[in-house]
Design an enzyme around this catalytic site. Structure first.
Site, PDB file in Angstrom:
ATOM      1  N   TYR A 298       0.846  -1.203   0.000  1.00 19.55           N
ATOM      2  CA  TYR A 298       0.000   0.000   0.000  1.00 19.55           C
ATOM      3  C   TYR A 298       0.884   1.258   0.000  1.00 19.55           C
ATOM      4  O   TYR A 298       0.645   2.221  -0.729  1.00 19.55           O
ATOM      5  CB  TYR A 298      -0.941   0.006   1.213  1.00 19.55           C
ATOM      6  CG  TYR A 298      -1.520   1.373   1.498  1.00 19.55           C
ATOM      7  CD1 TYR A 298      -2.377   1.992   0.590  1.00 19.55           C
ATOM      8  CD2 TYR A 298      -1.183   2.069   2.666  1.00 19.55           C
ATOM      9  CE1 TYR A 298      -2.874   3.269   0.832  1.00 19.55           C
ATOM     10  CE2 TYR A 298      -1.680   3.338   2.912  1.00 19.55           C
ATOM     11  CZ  TYR A 298      -2.527   3.933   1.999  1.00 19.55           C
ATOM     12  OH  TYR A 298      -3.011   5.202   2.234  1.00 19.55           O
TER      13      TYR A 298
ATOM     14  N   ARG B 239       1.436   7.238  -8.244  1.00 25.88           N
ATOM     15  CA  ARG B 239       0.306   6.411  -7.786  1.00 25.88           C
ATOM     16  C   ARG B 239      -0.961   6.647  -8.587  1.00 25.88           C
ATOM     17  O   ARG B 239      -1.959   5.995  -8.354  1.00 25.88           O
ATOM     18  CB  ARG B 239       0.034   6.692  -6.296  1.00 25.88           C
ATOM     19  CG  ARG B 239       1.150   6.192  -5.404  1.00 25.88           C
ATOM     20  CD  ARG B 239       1.099   6.812  -4.016  1.00 25.88           C
ATOM     21  NE  ARG B 239       0.130   6.212  -3.114  1.00 25.88           N
ATOM     22  CZ  ARG B 239       0.330   5.133  -2.386  1.00 25.88           C
ATOM     23  NH1 ARG B 239       1.468   4.480  -2.489  1.00 25.88           N
ATOM     24  NH2 ARG B 239      -0.600   4.690  -1.558  1.00 25.88           N
TER      25      ARG B 239
ATOM     26  N   LYS C 200      -2.463  20.917  -5.365  1.00 25.07           N
ATOM     27  CA  LYS C 200      -1.503  19.793  -5.458  1.00 25.07           C
ATOM     28  C   LYS C 200      -1.852  18.822  -6.582  1.00 25.07           C
ATOM     29  O   LYS C 200      -3.013  18.465  -6.756  1.00 25.07           O
ATOM     30  CB  LYS C 200      -1.507  19.021  -4.133  1.00 25.07           C
ATOM     31  CG  LYS C 200      -0.655  17.748  -4.137  1.00 25.07           C
ATOM     32  CD  LYS C 200      -0.596  17.110  -2.756  1.00 25.07           C
ATOM     33  CE  LYS C 200       0.372  15.944  -2.695  1.00 25.07           C
ATOM     34  NZ  LYS C 200      -0.177  14.697  -3.158  1.00 25.07           N
TER      35      LYS C 200
ATOM     36  N   THR D 273      -6.054  18.718  -3.420  1.00 24.99           N
ATOM     37  CA  THR D 273      -5.452  17.730  -4.332  1.00 24.99           C
ATOM     38  C   THR D 273      -6.365  17.527  -5.528  1.00 24.99           C
ATOM     39  O   THR D 273      -7.554  17.217  -5.367  1.00 24.99           O
ATOM     40  CB  THR D 273      -5.191  16.403  -3.586  1.00 24.99           C
ATOM     41  OG1 THR D 273      -4.237  16.658  -2.545  1.00 24.99           O
ATOM     42  CG2 THR D 273      -4.634  15.337  -4.515  1.00 24.99           C
TER      43      THR D 273
ATOM     44  N   GLY E  96      -2.565   9.384   3.365  1.00 22.53           N
ATOM     45  CA  GLY E  96      -3.682   8.769   4.066  1.00 22.53           C
ATOM     46  C   GLY E  96      -3.230   7.531   4.828  1.00 22.53           C
ATOM     47  O   GLY E  96      -2.282   6.851   4.421  1.00 22.53           O
TER      48      GLY E  96
ATOM     49  N   ASP F 123       6.886  17.401  -4.926  1.00 25.76           N
ATOM     50  CA  ASP F 123       7.204  16.068  -4.399  1.00 25.76           C
ATOM     51  C   ASP F 123       7.181  15.055  -5.524  1.00 25.76           C
ATOM     52  O   ASP F 123       6.835  15.377  -6.657  1.00 25.76           O
ATOM     53  CB  ASP F 123       6.289  15.652  -3.239  1.00 25.76           C
ATOM     54  CG  ASP F 123       4.891  15.188  -3.644  1.00 25.76           C
ATOM     55  OD1 ASP F 123       4.662  14.772  -4.797  1.00 25.76           O
ATOM     56  OD2 ASP F 123       3.991  15.225  -2.762  1.00 25.76           O
TER      57      ASP F 123
ATOM     58  N   GLY G 245       7.659  12.005   0.989  1.00 25.26           N
ATOM     59  CA  GLY G 245       6.492  11.129   1.066  1.00 25.26           C
ATOM     60  C   GLY G 245       6.832   9.788   1.682  1.00 25.26           C
ATOM     61  O   GLY G 245       7.148   9.697   2.890  1.00 25.26           O
TER      62      GLY G 245
ATOM     63  N   HIS H  93       1.963  12.473  -7.720  1.00 25.37           N
ATOM     64  CA  HIS H  93       1.389  11.641  -6.659  1.00 25.37           C
ATOM     65  C   HIS H  93       2.295  10.429  -6.398  1.00 25.37           C
ATOM     66  O   HIS H  93       1.828   9.339  -6.082  1.00 25.37           O
ATOM     67  CB  HIS H  93      -0.017  11.187  -7.073  1.00 25.37           C
ATOM     68  CG  HIS H  93      -0.998  11.121  -5.931  1.00 25.37           C
ATOM     69  ND1 HIS H  93      -1.940  12.085  -5.688  1.00 25.37           N
ATOM     70  CD2 HIS H  93      -1.210  10.177  -4.977  1.00 25.37           C
ATOM     71  CE1 HIS H  93      -2.675  11.743  -4.638  1.00 25.37           C
ATOM     72  NE2 HIS H  93      -2.241  10.590  -4.187  1.00 25.37           N
TER      73      HIS H  93
ATOM     74  N   SER I  57      -3.796  14.420   5.568  1.00 26.41           N
ATOM     75  CA  SER I  57      -4.716  13.985   4.511  1.00 26.41           C
ATOM     76  C   SER I  57      -6.174  14.005   4.965  1.00 26.41           C
ATOM     77  O   SER I  57      -6.472  13.765   6.144  1.00 26.41           O
ATOM     78  CB  SER I  57      -4.332  12.557   4.111  1.00 26.41           C
ATOM     79  OG  SER I  57      -5.336  11.978   3.314  1.00 26.41           O
TER      80      SER I  57
HETATM   81  C1  LIG Z   1       0.687   5.744   1.479  1.00 27.49           C
HETATM   82  C2  LIG Z   1       0.430   7.011   0.711  1.00 27.49           C
HETATM   83  C3  LIG Z   1      -0.776   7.674   0.892  1.00 27.49           C
HETATM   84  C4  LIG Z   1      -1.013   8.865   0.199  1.00 27.49           C
HETATM   85  N1  LIG Z   1      -2.182   9.542   0.446  1.00 27.49           N
HETATM   86  C5  LIG Z   1      -2.366  10.777  -0.111  1.00 27.49           C
HETATM   87  C6  LIG Z   1      -3.494  11.551   0.238  1.00 27.49           C
HETATM   88  O1  LIG Z   1      -4.336  11.129   1.014  1.00 27.49           O
HETATM   89  N2  LIG Z   1      -3.610  12.777  -0.333  1.00 27.49           N
HETATM   90  C7  LIG Z   1      -2.690  13.285  -1.218  1.00 27.49           C
HETATM   91  O2  LIG Z   1      -2.826  14.402  -1.704  1.00 27.49           O
HETATM   92  N3  LIG Z   1      -1.590  12.548  -1.555  1.00 27.49           N
HETATM   93  C8  LIG Z   1      -1.398  11.327  -1.022  1.00 27.49           C
HETATM   94  N4  LIG Z   1      -0.276  10.608  -1.327  1.00 27.49           N
HETATM   95  C9  LIG Z   1       0.727  11.178  -2.240  1.00 27.49           C
HETATM   96  C10 LIG Z   1       1.771  11.996  -1.464  1.00 27.49           C
HETATM   97  O3  LIG Z   1       1.220  13.180  -0.954  1.00 27.49           O
HETATM   98  C11 LIG Z   1       2.965  12.384  -2.371  1.00 27.49           C
HETATM   99  O4  LIG Z   1       2.471  13.071  -3.504  1.00 27.49           O
HETATM  100  C12 LIG Z   1       3.808  11.201  -2.817  1.00 27.49           C
HETATM  101  O5  LIG Z   1       3.943  10.253  -1.781  1.00 27.49           O
HETATM  102  C13 LIG Z   1       5.181  11.697  -3.235  1.00 27.49           C
HETATM  103  O6  LIG Z   1       5.959  10.674  -3.786  1.00 27.49           O
HETATM  104  P1  LIG Z   1       7.065   9.876  -2.938  1.00 27.49           P
HETATM  105  O7  LIG Z   1       6.325   9.012  -1.990  1.00 27.49           O
HETATM  106  O8  LIG Z   1       7.786   9.081  -3.996  1.00 27.49           O
HETATM  107  O9  LIG Z   1       7.931  10.869  -2.255  1.00 27.49           O
HETATM  108  C14 LIG Z   1      -0.039   9.389  -0.689  1.00 27.49           C
HETATM  109  C15 LIG Z   1       1.170   8.696  -0.857  1.00 27.49           C
HETATM  110  C16 LIG Z   1       1.402   7.524  -0.154  1.00 27.49           C
HETATM  111  C17 LIG Z   1       2.727   6.832  -0.345  1.00 27.49           C
END
Ligand SMILES: Cc1cc2nc3c(=O)[nH]c(=O)nc-3n(C[C@H](O)[C@H](O)[C@H](O)COP(=O)(O)O)c2cc1C
Length: 397
Positions: A42, A286, A259, A173, A97, A314, A337, A283, A124
């Site tokens: 996850y 993702r 974002k 976001t 999250g 990021d 992140g 993201h 988040s």
């Molecule tokens: C487990 C996880 C949960 C995430 N949940 C959110 C979220 O709820 N809202 C959001 O804007 N981005 C979310 N993201 C994205 C992060 O804010 C960020 O853009 C991303 O992790 C950056 O990439 P990196 O993990 O390679 O540094 C999530 C990322 C991860 C890894």
């Protein structure tokens, strides 16, 4: 003679109990061993074939910084100004999250780090601790991240709740109109709330330290929502559109940051709609598997929005040197992140502290090797292969 302002310590080894970690690759490896596969995937996983997530890393790795020598770098510091605030370092923690899945208490560990280091922490919509608690624990350093979920009225009500709690920064976001399928989650049967069957019980049984502590602390849930009005991870979030942005800009009196932006024209339009900052991100790979690496878009977005408009960045950042690369490419503030969750899963608050110290050390070391004394002096002139500026190219004679 040693300058008092230069780090005189030995390189930081990330340490937790008997464990020693040199960098985020080490903490990731330990996290993979300690976490149930479903949980590690996850955090670590990405959309599709994970091409965008890999590109985030390969494009950051491909950037070459060109050292400059014999400059007076004594007194160099990472001190930064962002949106009118003074920060001890030009980075913070991205909103994520369900962080408490990484280890019980992860949200509190992140909030404590934000408080102690005076750095922004994204909270988040789908956080595993409620937004009021995290703001208190972070002593006001938290930024609330808004998803438009459950309709625009519900999203505005959530923004109002954040304002009421005392948040001054709202991160909207916009890159998740729909949650992308993440193959590892599909294979592992990951769902929110967690659905547990024989495969998941077996996975948990093989990772007893995580499972017992998580059972003891209580299975994490999306804490900003009640059981009656639950957070639906798979509901459309497409209510985040231009009209909503205008509405939110008029409604939210604090700083508004948008974002998940990759297109320079979108960035310009968001700036013109009155947002205080654009947050460049894919993201962490993702969402759209065939999206470009976020770092590739950063310079283009900086050129489009102008030199002075605030940009957050990021996606793929793992070290202080990565942070410096993003600043060189045009970011004003860089968010960490997954790397923070790897550290927590590997060794709790202590490993998180040691990881953040290591980021600090590596960023400051890179800064002085580039011959500058402050993040404000970083720019594309420090890239070994700067992008060609067509306006500067010579006409052939
Ligand atoms: C487990 C996880 C949960 C995430 N949940 C959110 C979220 O709820 N809202 C959001 O804007 N981005 C979310 N993201 C994205 C992060 O804010 C960020 O853009 C991303 O992790 C950056 O990439 P990196 O993990 O390679 O540094 C999530 C990322 C991860 C890894």
């Amino acid at each position: 003679m040693q300058s008092p302002s230069h780090p005189t310590t030995r390189p930081t080894l990330l340490r937790s109990g008997a464990q020693r970690f040199a960098d985020a690759a080490d903490t990731r490896a330990i996290a993979q061993r300690r976490l149930p596969r479903m949980v590690f995937d996850y955090i670590d996983g990405a959309a599709g074939r994970e091409t965008a997530a890999k590109a985030n890393r390969s494009e950051l790795d491909a950037l070459r910084l060109l050292p400059r020598v014999l400059h007076a770098t004594e007194g160099a510091s990472l001190q930064t100004r962002f949106l009118g605030q003074s920060l001890a370092q030009p980075w913070g923690i991205a909103p994520m999250g369900m962080c408490n899945l990484a280890w019980p208490g992860a949200d509190t560990m992140l909030a404590r780090a934000a408080r102690q280091r005076g750095m922004p922490l994204g909270v988040s919509t789908a956080a595993s601790t409620n937004l009021e608690t995290v703001l208190k624990q972070s002593a006001g350093h938290a930024w609330f991240q808004l998803y438009v979920t459950g309709g625009t009225e519900a999203a505005l009500a959530l923004a109002d709740r954040a304002a009421q709690a005392g948040y001054r920064h709202l991160v909207l976001t916009v890159d998740v109109p729909k949650v992308a399928p993440r193959p590892r989650d599909v294979r592992n049967g990951f769902a929110m709330p967690l659905r547990l069957g024989p495969a998941q019980y077996w996975d948990f049984a093989m990772h007893p330290a995580w499972s017992l502590s998580t059972l003891w602390a209580g299975i994490p849930r999306t804490a900003n929502f009640s059981a009656q009005a639950a957070f639906d991870r798979y509901a459309s979030r497409a209510g985040a559109n231009w009209e909503f942005l205008d509405h939110l800009r008029a409604h939210w009196k604090g700083q508004l940051i948008v974002k998940g932006v990759l297109h320079p024209q979108d960035a310009v339009r968001i700036r013109d709609a009155g947002a205080d900052a654009v947050y460049v991100s894919n993201h962490g790979g993702r969402q759209l598997d065939s999206a470009p690496a976020a770092i590739e878009q950063l310079g283009l977005i900086r050129a489009a929005v102008g030199a002075d408009y605030p940009l957050v960045f990021d996606s793929g950042i793992r070290s202080g040197e990565d942070v410096v690369k993003a600043l060189v490419c045009g970011a004003n503030l860089v968010m960490l992140g997954r790397a923070t969750l790897y550290a927590i899963a590997a060794g709790g608050a202590q490993a998180l502290d040691q990881y953040l110290d290591a980021v600090q050390e590596s960023a400051l070391t890179a800064l002085v090797q580039l011959g500058v004394r402050s993040p404000a002096e970083l720019g594309p002139q420090l890239l070994a292969h700067p992008p060609v500026d067509p306006s500067q190219s010579q006409e052939p004679s």
